[in-house]
Design a protein around this motif. Structure first.
Motif, mmCIF file in Angstrom:
data_model
loop_
_atom_site.group_PDB
_atom_site.id
_atom_site.type_symbol
_atom_site.label_atom_id
_atom_site.label_comp_id
_atom_site.label_asym_id
_atom_site.label_seq_id
_atom_site.Cartn_x
_atom_site.Cartn_y
_atom_site.Cartn_z
ATOM 1 N N SER A 106 -17.247 34.458 92.575
ATOM 2 C CA SER A 106 -18.313 35.455 92.445
ATOM 3 C C SER A 106 -18.650 35.999 93.817
ATOM 4 O O SER A 106 -18.326 35.377 94.838
ATOM 5 N N THR A 149 -34.640 36.212 91.643
ATOM 6 C CA THR A 149 -33.316 36.334 91.014
ATOM 7 C C THR A 149 -33.209 37.591 90.145
ATOM 8 O O THR A 149 -34.225 38.152 89.708
ATOM 9 N N GLY A 150 -31.962 37.936 89.858
ATOM 10 C CA GLY A 150 -31.718 39.044 88.948
ATOM 11 C C GLY A 150 -32.228 38.725 87.554
ATOM 12 O O GLY A 150 -32.754 39.591 86.852
ATOM 13 N N TYR A 192 -25.791 35.470 79.532
ATOM 14 C CA TYR A 192 -25.953 34.503 80.631
ATOM 15 C C TYR A 192 -27.401 34.247 81.039
ATOM 16 O O TYR A 192 -27.634 33.726 82.117
ATOM 17 N N SER A 225 -33.636 39.652 94.518
ATOM 18 C CA SER A 225 -33.349 40.878 93.771
ATOM 19 C C SER A 225 -34.587 41.758 93.818
ATOM 20 O O SER A 225 -35.679 41.280 94.142
HETATM 21 N N1 TLP Z 1 -24.170 37.112 87.643
HETATM 22 C C1 TLP Z 1 -23.512 35.908 88.080
HETATM 23 C C2 TLP Z 1 -23.392 34.885 86.946
HETATM 24 O O1 TLP Z 1 -24.586 34.679 86.340
HETATM 25 C C3 TLP Z 1 -22.377 35.277 85.921
HETATM 26 C C4 TLP Z 1 -22.146 36.260 88.610
HETATM 27 O O2 TLP Z 1 -21.545 35.363 89.222
HETATM 28 O O3 TLP Z 1 -21.694 37.390 88.417
HETATM 29 N N2 TLP Z 1 -27.120 40.793 85.999
HETATM 30 C C5 TLP Z 1 -25.807 40.778 86.278
HETATM 31 C C6 TLP Z 1 -24.960 41.937 85.903
HETATM 32 C C7 TLP Z 1 -25.256 39.668 86.936
HETATM 33 O O4 TLP Z 1 -23.953 39.667 87.195
HETATM 34 C C8 TLP Z 1 -26.083 38.589 87.282
HETATM 35 C C9 TLP Z 1 -25.528 37.355 87.933
HETATM 36 C C10 TLP Z 1 -27.444 38.664 86.980
HETATM 37 C C11 TLP Z 1 -27.928 39.795 86.329
HETATM 38 C C12 TLP Z 1 -28.420 37.550 87.257
HETATM 39 O O5 TLP Z 1 -28.648 37.375 88.605
HETATM 40 P P1 TLP Z 1 -29.198 35.952 89.143
HETATM 41 O O6 TLP Z 1 -28.007 35.047 89.200
HETATM 42 O O7 TLP Z 1 -29.725 36.311 90.495
HETATM 43 O O8 TLP Z 1 -30.242 35.494 88.217
#
Ligand code: TLP
Length: 349
Positions: A6, A57-58, A87, A207
């Motif tokens: 990633s 976080t996202g 996810y 984020s």
């Molecule tokens: N993606 C991560 C994993 O959770 C799969 C990755 O390694 O790609 N929206 C999108 C489109 C994302 O790809 C991700 C994280 C998130 C939201 C969530 O972000 P976090 O991990 O900061 O909560």
């Protein structure tokens, strides 16, 4: 290790670490952290929205956005492979009491024609649709990007029907690089956009959620409820500011490396990927033709110092980023060729 699992795995640059050390800080729950305040101001400017909020976080950014735009018992239209559906631990249901109405878009880019028939007015048997969520770039679809006119068409039609649009723009800067359009144009019509500093931009944490001043004021309350009220968060925001201002210009190289990997993978017997469809820094490819389970390939690559994750039995995902250069990508390709050639075709390992 060549880590292509990633773009979240990047280490902060020396400049980020220096900025973190020297960051001016205060208590952000009182709104007194000058570095967080500056990051939020810059994020709002870059997104062309009146306000923005820094979230850890996202997932939290998406969770807050859904809460802002929905009431309990409503529906959210999204792509069937949306991150918020696949996810985020059913956060739609957990925090907002909503269900998803997923659309099989094909390449991860929904069209208004696909969305329109799925919109439901409240009736004796049906819950109301209140939100459309678009993921740009679409992670699990292989980093695909929405054309600007598609976003605008979705937003215009959604707004005409009283619906809101949230963009999960975790990698919206990659979308900007791929389309040659600035982020503020891409997100001009969406009600809120979440983008990650900690993905392709390389910050260690963080984020942003951007939208109207009213929505972002409300978002502060939801962030606090979710336990996201951070105190001297300026140490994190300082790295975020560098990511925001400086990292976008380096994404061209990540995309170039992704195309290189796609071309190399396409030449390995048993691997299926169309290099022409690789637009950003994510590749999702089918390894079923190798007759080796994706998890097995992943384990064998690891023995050779390469980390690439399986998405499921037959799909794997590579994400390019600034901590793996062209040479690293070439080594990863060589390891993949070696690992997949190790078993005679037709034999399930
Ligand atoms: N993606 C991560 C994993 O959770 C799969 C990755 O390694 O790609 N929206 C999108 C489109 C994302 O790809 C991700 C994280 C998130 C939201 C969530 O972000 P976090 O991990 O900061 O909560």
């Amino acid at each position: 290790m060549i880590d292509l699992r990633s773009d979240t795995v990047t280490k902060p640059t020396p400049e980020m670490r220096r900025a973190m050390l020297e960051a001016e800080v205060g208590d952000d729950v009182y709104g007194e952290d000058p570095t967080v305040n500056l990051l939020e101001k810059r994020a709002a400017e870059i997104a062309g929205k009146p306000a923005a909020i820094f979230v850890p976080t996202g997932t939290m950014g998406n969770t807050i956005a859904v809460k802002l735009h929905t009431h309990h018992g409503e529906e959210v239209i999204c792509d069937a492979r949306a991150h918020l559906l696949e996810y985020e631990l059913s956060m739609l249901a957990w925090f907002s009491g909503c269900v998803a109405r997923p659309i099989r878009s094909g390449d991860g880019v929904m069209s208004w024609e696909q969305i329109a028939p799925e919109i439901r007015p409240l009736g004796p048997h049906r819950a109301r649709t209140s939100l459309i969520e678009i993921e740009n770039s679409n992670n699990l679809a292989g980093g695909t990007v929405y054309p600007l006119r598609t976003i605008d068409e979705i937003c215009d039609n959604a707004h005409a029907r009283g619906l809101k649009v949230h963009m999960d723009g975790a990698r919206v800067f990659n979308a900007a690089e791929a389309t040659g359009k600035p982020v503020n144009e891409i997100v001009a019509k969406v009600d809120t956009v979440m983008f990650c500093l900690s993905k392709a931009l390389g910050a260690p944490v963080g984020s942003m959620l951007a939208g109207t001043a009213e929505d972002i004021a409300q978002a502060r309350l939801y962030r606090k409820r979710l336990g996201g009220g951070m105190r001297q968060a300026g140490v994190l925001a300082a790295a975020g500011l560098i990511a925001l201002e400086q990292s976008p210009r380096h994404l061209t190289e990540d995309h170039r490396n992704a195309r290189l990997m796609a071309k190399g993978l396409a030449q390995i017997p048993g691997i299926r990927i169309d290099p022409a469809k690789v637009q950003t820094n994510i590749l999702v490819f089918d390894v079923s033709g190798t007759s080796i389970a994706a998890a097995q390939i992943s384990a064998r690559l690891k023995e050779r110092g390469v980390l690439i994750n399986a998405v499921n039995e037959r799909l794997m995902r590579v994400v390019t980023h600034y901590d793996v250069d062209r040479e690293g990508c070439e080594l990863a390709l060589a390891a993949m060729a070696e690992v997949t050639a190790a078993v005679p075709s037709g034999v399930m390992a």
